[in-house]
Design a protein around this motif. Structure first.
Motif, PDB file in Angstrom:
ATOM      1  N   ARG A  74     -48.463  -1.181  23.731  1.00  0.00           N
ATOM      2  CA  ARG A  74     -49.221  -1.637  25.051  1.00  0.00           C
ATOM      3  C   ARG A  74     -49.723  -3.120  24.703  1.00  0.00           C
ATOM      4  N   TRP A 242     -51.504   2.773  37.831  1.00  0.00           N
ATOM      5  CA  TRP A 242     -51.326   1.691  36.998  1.00  0.00           C
ATOM      6  C   TRP A 242     -52.468   0.607  37.150  1.00  0.00           C
ATOM      7  N   ARG A 248     -55.287   2.816  32.906  1.00  0.00           N
ATOM      8  CA  ARG A 248     -54.269   2.123  32.025  1.00  0.00           C
ATOM      9  C   ARG A 248     -54.996   1.572  30.613  1.00  0.00           C
ATOM     10  N   GLN A 255     -46.462   1.274  32.973  1.00  0.00           N
ATOM     11  CA  GLN A 255     -46.576   1.785  34.381  1.00  0.00           C
ATOM     12  C   GLN A 255     -45.874   2.883  34.687  1.00  0.00           C
TER      13      GLN A 255
END
Length: 308
Positions: A74, A242, A248, A255
């Motif tokens: 991420r 998303w 998120r 996504q």
């Protein structure tokens, strides 16, 4: 130096000769020399043990530091809390292995020192070593399962196969890990039942909590449905999820993706939408996917085919 003193000093000419030169042919010189040698052996053993323990502590500290795992998946997300948990897990694993290594080092170093002192005192150690060897063989045969459990536990910790808080499938039981020792792993399943699984009996592990997980939903629609329209609608749902900053930042890795027609059954076309999530967050993301997909399909007037 007299011949008798020379004979007494034969096994330790260095310290004994120094004492003889300092105090003459004192009858206690050989005894004092042996005492000095024994003290030096013990001092060197404790100093070596201290140095080895410090080295192990330094290695454990470096192993516990590690790096961020979530940052590989991420970018731009808040991962401080997750990285803190991962760091604590690495720290616990490293400290456990460090404790085992320190105990082994202490046994080897101090045991060697004791045997050397006994030999210095002219106490025969061959029968002792033979007895210990026979006892070790007897204990080994009688405690094979225990030794197997400990060895499996050491490799499990060393390889970080799972840790406290992970959801695992250990074959005999599936649940959340509540405690891990070198001998047993304690799990709690979804019914609240606590399982104690010996590490030596675990032949395979399925870990749902390492790195990332995947949430998915299969969407069955009728054969006469607009395939392109359904795909566009699901892609819109993926973008909408998303765009939800709460999901998120705290639960998702990337996504969601729409795989298109995943399956053709006798009554429907099955689309699949998936989302890569943080460990153990797949259930919550799956529920959100089902809610939003069903809402979007109802709004568009596209029915889902039951029993697909």
């Amino acid at each position: 130096m007299s011949s008798s003193m020379a004979a007494d000093c034969r096994s330790d000419t260095f310290f004994c000769s120094i004492l003889v030169r300092m105090f003459g042919n004192a009858p206690w010189a050989p005894l004092a020399s042996s005492a000095v040698t024994i003290v030096l052996i013990l001092v060197l053993a404790f100093v070596l043990r201290k140095l080895v323990h410090r080295l192990i502590t330094r290695v454990v500290g470096r192993a516990a530091a590690g790096g961020s795992i979530t940052s590989r998946f991420r970018k731009g997300a808040v991962t401080d809390g997750i990285d803190a948990l991962l760091h604590e897990r690495r720290k616990q694993r490293a400290e456990t292995m460090g404790s085992v290594l320190k105990h082994v080092a202490s046994i080897v170093i101090l045991g060697t020192a004791v045997l050397t002192v006994l030999d210095r005192l002219t106490i025969p150690i061959a029968p002792l070593l033979t007895s210990v060897g026979i006892l070790g063989v007897a204990v080994g045969f009688g405690a094979q399962e225990l030794v197997k459990d400990f060895i499996a536990g050491m490799f499990m910790l060393l390889e970080d196969q799972y840790g406290v808080g992970d959801v695992i499938d250990a074959g005999a039981a599936v649940g959340t890990v509540e405690a891990v020792t070198l001998r047993v792993t304690r799990l709690r399943d979804v019914d609240g039942r606590v399982w104690y699984v010996r590490n030596g009996t675990i032949t395979r592990i399925g870990n749902e909590s390492q790195g990332w997980s995947r949430a998915y939903m299969d969407v069955p629609v009728a054969y006469d449905a607009d395939i392109v329209g359904v795909r566009v609608l699901l892609e819109h749902v993926a973008e909408e999820i998303w765009a939800d900053s709460e999901l998120r930042e705290s639960k998702m890795v990337e996504q969601p993706q729409v795989f298109g027609v995943e399956q053709l059954s006798d009554s429907s076309l099955v689309f699949r939408i998936t989302a890569k999530t943080l460990p153990t967050a797949q259930a919550e993301v799956s529920r959100e996917l089902r809610l939003r997909v069903k809402t979007a399909l109802d709004t568009a007037g596209i029915p889902m085919v039951a029993g697909a």
